[in-house]
Design an enzyme around this catalytic site. Structure first.
Site, PDB file in Angstrom:
ATOM      1  N   ARG A   1       0.838  -1.208   0.000  1.00 45.04           N
ATOM      2  CA  ARG A   1       0.000   0.000   0.000  1.00 45.04           C
ATOM      3  C   ARG A   1       0.868   1.250   0.000  1.00 45.04           C
ATOM      4  O   ARG A   1       0.527   2.250  -0.589  1.00 45.04           O
ATOM      5  CB  ARG A   1      -0.915   0.000   1.238  1.00 45.04           C
ATOM      6  CG  ARG A   1      -2.089  -0.969   1.145  1.00 45.04           C
ATOM      7  CD  ARG A   1      -2.739  -1.150   2.490  1.00 45.04           C
ATOM      8  NE  ARG A   1      -1.745  -1.634   3.432  1.00 45.04           N
ATOM      9  CZ  ARG A   1      -1.728  -1.346   4.736  1.00 45.04           C
ATOM     10  NH1 ARG A   1      -2.645  -0.571   5.248  1.00 45.04           N
ATOM     11  NH2 ARG A   1      -0.790  -1.822   5.516  1.00 45.04           N
TER      12      ARG A   1
ATOM     13  N   TYR B   1      -6.166 -13.354  14.836  1.00 47.12           N
ATOM     14  CA  TYR B   1      -4.913 -13.489  14.069  1.00 47.12           C
ATOM     15  C   TYR B   1      -4.580 -14.972  13.859  1.00 47.12           C
ATOM     16  O   TYR B   1      -4.249 -15.385  12.734  1.00 47.12           O
ATOM     17  CB  TYR B   1      -3.783 -12.768  14.810  1.00 47.12           C
ATOM     18  CG  TYR B   1      -2.452 -12.891  14.115  1.00 47.12           C
ATOM     19  CD1 TYR B   1      -2.227 -12.271  12.888  1.00 47.12           C
ATOM     20  CD2 TYR B   1      -1.418 -13.646  14.660  1.00 47.12           C
ATOM     21  CE1 TYR B   1      -1.008 -12.403  12.232  1.00 47.12           C
ATOM     22  CE2 TYR B   1      -0.196 -13.767  14.014  1.00 47.12           C
ATOM     23  CZ  TYR B   1       0.000 -13.152  12.802  1.00 47.12           C
ATOM     24  OH  TYR B   1       1.203 -13.282  12.156  1.00 47.12           O
TER      25      TYR B   1
ATOM     26  N   VAL C   1       9.352 -12.137  15.171  1.00 47.90           N
ATOM     27  CA  VAL C   1      10.281 -11.459  14.275  1.00 47.90           C
ATOM     28  C   VAL C   1      10.180  -9.962  14.578  1.00 47.90           C
ATOM     29  O   VAL C   1       9.060  -9.429  14.670  1.00 47.90           O
ATOM     30  CB  VAL C   1       9.901 -11.656  12.781  1.00 47.90           C
ATOM     31  CG1 VAL C   1      11.024 -11.151  11.883  1.00 47.90           C
ATOM     32  CG2 VAL C   1       9.559 -13.105  12.482  1.00 47.90           C
TER      33      VAL C   1
END
Ligand code: 8X3
Length: 258
Positions: free
Chosen positions: A36, A157, A190
């Site tokens: 985006r 999630y 991460v």
């Protein structure tokens, strides 16, 4: 000289997507980078072009994977030299909030499910038919330890990543007769903008996620993806699960006071 291979990477403006773009450019692949945030992509395009000169094509486009029309338009507008994608890296994904399912916010849930599941399907719908016609290609979906195990506050999630696993397995069956490899890469913690996005810009909360432990770096995951993408033709890595030394699974981390 052989033609450079082509990787199409979604969510390429940061984190694992950006690190993967760098990894593949260093290995001499041409790139189609979608995200985006087009300004960031252009910046990355400039940096990579300086590194690799004009040996490779690096194409960037502003794409919100949730919007199927945008995805199909972006794919249709690729120059012919970049249409025969060898590797699709479905990386675009995010999390929003860390609330119990019954307390979750509807907009957040829509955003996560629309991006992580429907977005990945939209992009696959655009790219995979060409692979099927050519009888050649590889799809790597970015899953997560959250696609294997759940944790409190991760319901939506985790559901999205369990869905990614189901879609990847299904696609592997569907594409079996056409010689197309399909796999998932499943990282644990991460250090990317992941937590900053999850906590909607709250830098302190985001930093506390990684306090007292050394998380994976996006480059570690990019290297794993690179490994999957560069196996001999007959080798298919179905899933590559990786996490920091300080993590045993979703929610199971060992922190050391600093
Ligand atoms: C992100 C890993 O542990 O934050 O995919 O859910 S976790």
């Amino acid at each position: 000289m052989d033609q450079p291979k082509i990787a199409l990477i979604t969510g390429a403006s940061s984190g694992i997507g950006m690190a993967s773009a760098r990894w593949f450019a260093e290995q001499g692949w041409s790139l189609v980078l979608w995200a985006r945030r087009i300004e960031r992509l252009k910046e990355l395009q400039g940096v990579l072009a300086q590194q690799v000169g004009n040996r490779l094509e690096i194409w960037v486009d502003q794409v919100d994977v949730r919007l199927d029309a945008q995805v199909q338009r972006a794919f249709a507008s690729l120059p012919p030299s970049l249409q025969n994608v060898d590797l699709l890296l479905n990386n675009a994904g995010l999390s929003q909030g860390l609330k119990a399912v019954h307390e979750s916010n509807q907009e957040d849930a829509d955003r996560v499910l629309d991006t992580n599941i429907k977005g990945l399907v939209n992009v696959s719908r655009a790219v995979v038919p060409g692979m099927k016609t050519r009888g050649q290609g590889q799809v790597i979906h970015v899953s997560s330890t959250a696609g294997k195990e759940v944790y409190p506050g991760g319901g939506i999630y985790c559901a999205s990543k369990f869905a990614v696993e189901a879609i990847a397995k299904t696609m592997r069956h569907e594409l079996l007769p056409f010689g197309i490899k399909v796999g998932t890469v499943s990282p644990g913690m991460v250090e990317t903008e992941f937590s900053l996005v999850r906590f909607k810009g709250d830098a302190e909360k985001a930093a506390s996620t990684y306090q007292g432990l050394e998380p994976l770096r996006p480059e570690d995951v990019a290297e794993a993806i690179g490994f999957m993408a560069t196996r001999p033709d007959h080798v298919q890595i179905a899933d590559l699960l990786l996490m920091p030394r300080a993590q045993a699974g979703s929610g199971a981390v060992h922190r050391v006071d600093s």
